[in-house]
Design a protein around this motif. Structure first.
Motif, PDB file in Angstrom:
ATOM      1  N   PRO A 152     -45.550 -89.601 109.155  1.00 51.98           N
ATOM      2  CA  PRO A 152     -46.341 -89.461 107.927  1.00 51.98           C
ATOM      3  C   PRO A 152     -45.494 -88.962 106.771  1.00 51.98           C
ATOM      4  O   PRO A 152     -44.442 -88.361 106.958  1.00 51.98           O
ATOM      5  N   ALA A 153     -45.978 -89.253 105.564  1.00 47.93           N
ATOM      6  CA  ALA A 153     -45.284 -88.776 104.369  1.00 47.93           C
ATOM      7  C   ALA A 153     -45.295 -87.255 104.353  1.00 47.93           C
ATOM      8  O   ALA A 153     -46.217 -86.616 104.870  1.00 47.93           O
ATOM      9  N   TYR A 154     -44.260 -86.680 103.764  1.00 47.80           N
ATOM     10  CA  TYR A 154     -44.154 -85.223 103.714  1.00 47.80           C
ATOM     11  C   TYR A 154     -45.334 -84.627 102.942  1.00 47.80           C
ATOM     12  O   TYR A 154     -45.687 -85.105 101.866  1.00 47.80           O
ATOM     13  N   GLN A 155     -45.912 -83.590 103.512  1.00 45.30           N
ATOM     14  CA  GLN A 155     -47.013 -82.879 102.868  1.00 45.30           C
ATOM     15  C   GLN A 155     -46.480 -81.585 102.258  1.00 45.30           C
ATOM     16  O   GLN A 155     -45.949 -80.732 102.975  1.00 45.30           O
ATOM     17  N   TYR A 156     -46.600 -81.450 100.946  1.00 42.51           N
ATOM     18  CA  TYR A 156     -46.118 -80.249 100.275  1.00 42.51           C
ATOM     19  C   TYR A 156     -46.890 -79.022 100.748  1.00 42.51           C
ATOM     20  O   TYR A 156     -48.099 -79.082 101.000  1.00 42.51           O
ATOM     21  N   SER A 157     -46.168 -77.900 100.849  1.00 48.77           N
ATOM     22  CA  SER A 157     -46.815 -76.639 101.189  1.00 48.77           C
ATOM     23  C   SER A 157     -47.629 -76.152  99.992  1.00 48.77           C
ATOM     24  O   SER A 157     -47.470 -76.638  98.867  1.00 48.77           O
ATOM     25  N   GLN A 158     -48.492 -75.169 100.229  1.00 50.03           N
ATOM     26  CA  GLN A 158     -49.301 -74.640  99.129  1.00 50.03           C
ATOM     27  C   GLN A 158     -48.419 -74.002  98.067  1.00 50.03           C
ATOM     28  O   GLN A 158     -48.686 -74.132  96.861  1.00 50.03           O
ATOM     29  N   ASP A 159     -47.362 -73.314  98.485  1.00 52.95           N
ATOM     30  CA  ASP A 159     -46.431 -72.725  97.518  1.00 52.95           C
ATOM     31  C   ASP A 159     -45.778 -73.808  96.667  1.00 52.95           C
ATOM     32  O   ASP A 159     -45.592 -73.630  95.448  1.00 52.95           O
ATOM     33  N   GLU A 160     -45.416 -74.923  97.289  1.00 54.94           N
ATOM     34  CA  GLU A 160     -44.810 -76.020  96.537  1.00 54.94           C
ATOM     35  C   GLU A 160     -45.816 -76.647  95.582  1.00 54.94           C
ATOM     36  O   GLU A 160     -45.461 -77.014  94.449  1.00 54.94           O
ATOM     37  N   ILE A 161     -47.058 -76.772  96.013  1.00 56.56           N
ATOM     38  CA  ILE A 161     -48.099 -77.329  95.142  1.00 56.56           C
ATOM     39  C   ILE A 161     -48.301 -76.432  93.932  1.00 56.56           C
ATOM     40  O   ILE A 161     -48.439 -76.911  92.793  1.00 56.56           O
ATOM     41  N   ASN A 162     -48.289 -75.130  94.166  1.00 53.04           N
ATOM     42  CA  ASN A 162     -48.428 -74.191  93.043  1.00 53.04           C
ATOM     43  C   ASN A 162     -47.250 -74.320  92.083  1.00 53.04           C
ATOM     44  O   ASN A 162     -47.421 -74.324  90.853  1.00 53.04           O
ATOM     45  N   PHE A 163     -46.044 -74.416  92.648  1.00 48.17           N
ATOM     46  CA  PHE A 163     -44.856 -74.585  91.809  1.00 48.17           C
ATOM     47  C   PHE A 163     -44.967 -75.863  90.980  1.00 48.17           C
ATOM     48  O   PHE A 163     -44.676 -75.868  89.772  1.00 48.17           O
ATOM     49  N   MET A 164     -45.368 -76.956  91.614  1.00 56.03           N
ATOM     50  CA  MET A 164     -45.475 -78.238  90.918  1.00 56.03           C
ATOM     51  C   MET A 164     -46.461 -78.156  89.765  1.00 56.03           C
ATOM     52  O   MET A 164     -46.218 -78.713  88.687  1.00 56.03           O
ATOM     53  N   HIS A 165     -47.556 -77.452  89.991  1.00 58.35           N
ATOM     54  CA  HIS A 165     -48.578 -77.323  88.946  1.00 58.35           C
ATOM     55  C   HIS A 165     -47.996 -76.651  87.698  1.00 58.35           C
ATOM     56  O   HIS A 165     -48.136 -77.171  86.577  1.00 58.35           O
ATOM     57  N   PHE A 166     -47.339 -75.528  87.887  1.00 58.03           N
ATOM     58  CA  PHE A 166     -46.808 -74.783  86.737  1.00 58.03           C
ATOM     59  C   PHE A 166     -45.580 -75.471  86.142  1.00 58.03           C
ATOM     60  O   PHE A 166     -45.422 -75.500  84.906  1.00 58.03           O
ATOM     61  N   TYR A 167     -44.742 -76.037  86.978  1.00 58.85           N
ATOM     62  CA  TYR A 167     -43.527 -76.664  86.457  1.00 58.85           C
ATOM     63  C   TYR A 167     -43.859 -77.936  85.679  1.00 58.85           C
ATOM     64  O   TYR A 167     -43.265 -78.211  84.624  1.00 58.85           O
ATOM     65  N   GLU A 168     -44.819 -78.695  86.165  1.00 56.23           N
ATOM     66  CA  GLU A 168     -45.226 -79.907  85.448  1.00 56.23           C
ATOM     67  C   GLU A 168     -45.868 -79.576  84.115  1.00 56.23           C
ATOM     68  O   GLU A 168     -45.748 -80.347  83.150  1.00 56.23           O
ATOM     69  N   GLU A 169     -46.530 -78.445  84.044  1.00 57.12           N
ATOM     70  CA  GLU A 169     -47.060 -77.996  82.750  1.00 57.12           C
ATOM     71  C   GLU A 169     -45.917 -77.713  81.778  1.00 57.12           C
ATOM     72  O   GLU A 169     -45.992 -78.063  80.588  1.00 57.12           O
ATOM     73  N   ASP A 170     -44.849 -77.087  82.280  1.00 53.62           N
ATOM     74  CA  ASP A 170     -43.681 -76.801  81.435  1.00 53.62           C
ATOM     75  C   ASP A 170     -43.026 -78.093  80.953  1.00 53.62           C
ATOM     76  O   ASP A 170     -42.528 -78.164  79.823  1.00 53.62           O
TER      77      ASP A 170
END
Length: 233
Positions: free
Chosen positions: A70-88
């Motif tokens: 299966p495709a890699y599933q991001y961890s919750q910490d990574e999802i949180n990082f992606m949310h804030f970094y994509e906002e930046d």
């Protein structure tokens, strides 16, 4: 080596031939290679053995569906990082690769415009061995160093060479903790081999000893006993 263990050795050779044939092999190919006919029990063992090695025996349907990784599933910490970094990153004007290339060649301030491009590259290397945020940090640092080098050298400066440097950095960084994962994977692989060997011999109603399995798998008897303990046998 007795006939049963020789048959298992033959299966390994057939699997390699199947991979060389783009993951497909026919019964005629196998009979020709082995110079012998197989009974139905042996064909079933062969078919499942090949399927587990991503080789399809034409005309045979494996008993258990072989699922792709299966495709890699991001961890919750990574999802949180992606949310804030994509906002930046939202405030950065997106540039095409051609535009980035021209900026690099012209010696323009390009680092900030590289960040979204770098971020997408980093996501390709996310596999759980290192957090995505760490990969981004390492890649951004490499790009920052590269961009600063632009003003200090007349060497080969291009988006392609920058991409190559970043990918080398990501491969190295992502592999630093992979050794432990590989050791765990080796144990699982050996357990699978142990199960396959015993099931194949049982299918032929063959009598065998732990020493026979040791000879075929090239694993010491002590290691097999340890694997059986891990498996809870």
């Amino acid at each position: 080596m007795n006939e049963q263990l020789q048959f298992l050795e033959n299966m390994k050779r057939i699997a390699q031939i199947g991979k060389e044939k783009d993951g497909h092999i026919t019964r005629d190919d196998i009979v020709k290679e082995l110079n012998m006919e197989l009974n139905e029990a042996q064909w079933e063992v062969m078919g499942d053995f090949l399927a587990n090695r991503q080789v399809l025996l034409d005309g045979y349907t494996p008993k258990v569906e072989i699922k792709k990784e299966p495709a890699y599933q991001y961890s919750q910490d990574e999802i949180n990082f992606m949310h804030f970094y994509e906002e930046d990153l939202q405030g950065i004007v997106r540039k095409s690769e051609a535009e980035l290339e021209n900026m690099i060649k012209n010696g323009e301030e390009v680092y900030e415009f590289l960040l979204p491009w770098i971020y997408e590259m980093c996501k390709e290397y996310a596999n759980g061995s290192e957090p995505l945020g760490d990969l981004v940090q390492e890649a951004n640092l490499k790009a920052f160093t590269y961009v600063n080098k632009m003003t200090a050298t007349d060497g080969d400066i291009s988006l392609q060479s920058l991409e190559s440097d970043i990918r080398d950095t990501l491969r190295l960084y992502a592999s630093q903790n992979i050794d432990t994962l590989k050791e765990q994977s080796k144990i699982v692989d050996k357990l699978n081999q142990l199960v396959e060997a015993t099931e194949a011999l049982k299918a032929q109603n063959a009598s065998f000893t732990i020493e026979d399995i040791s000879e075929f798998l090239d694993i010491s008897v002590d290691e097999i006993e340890q694997l059986l303990k891990i498996a809870g046998e």
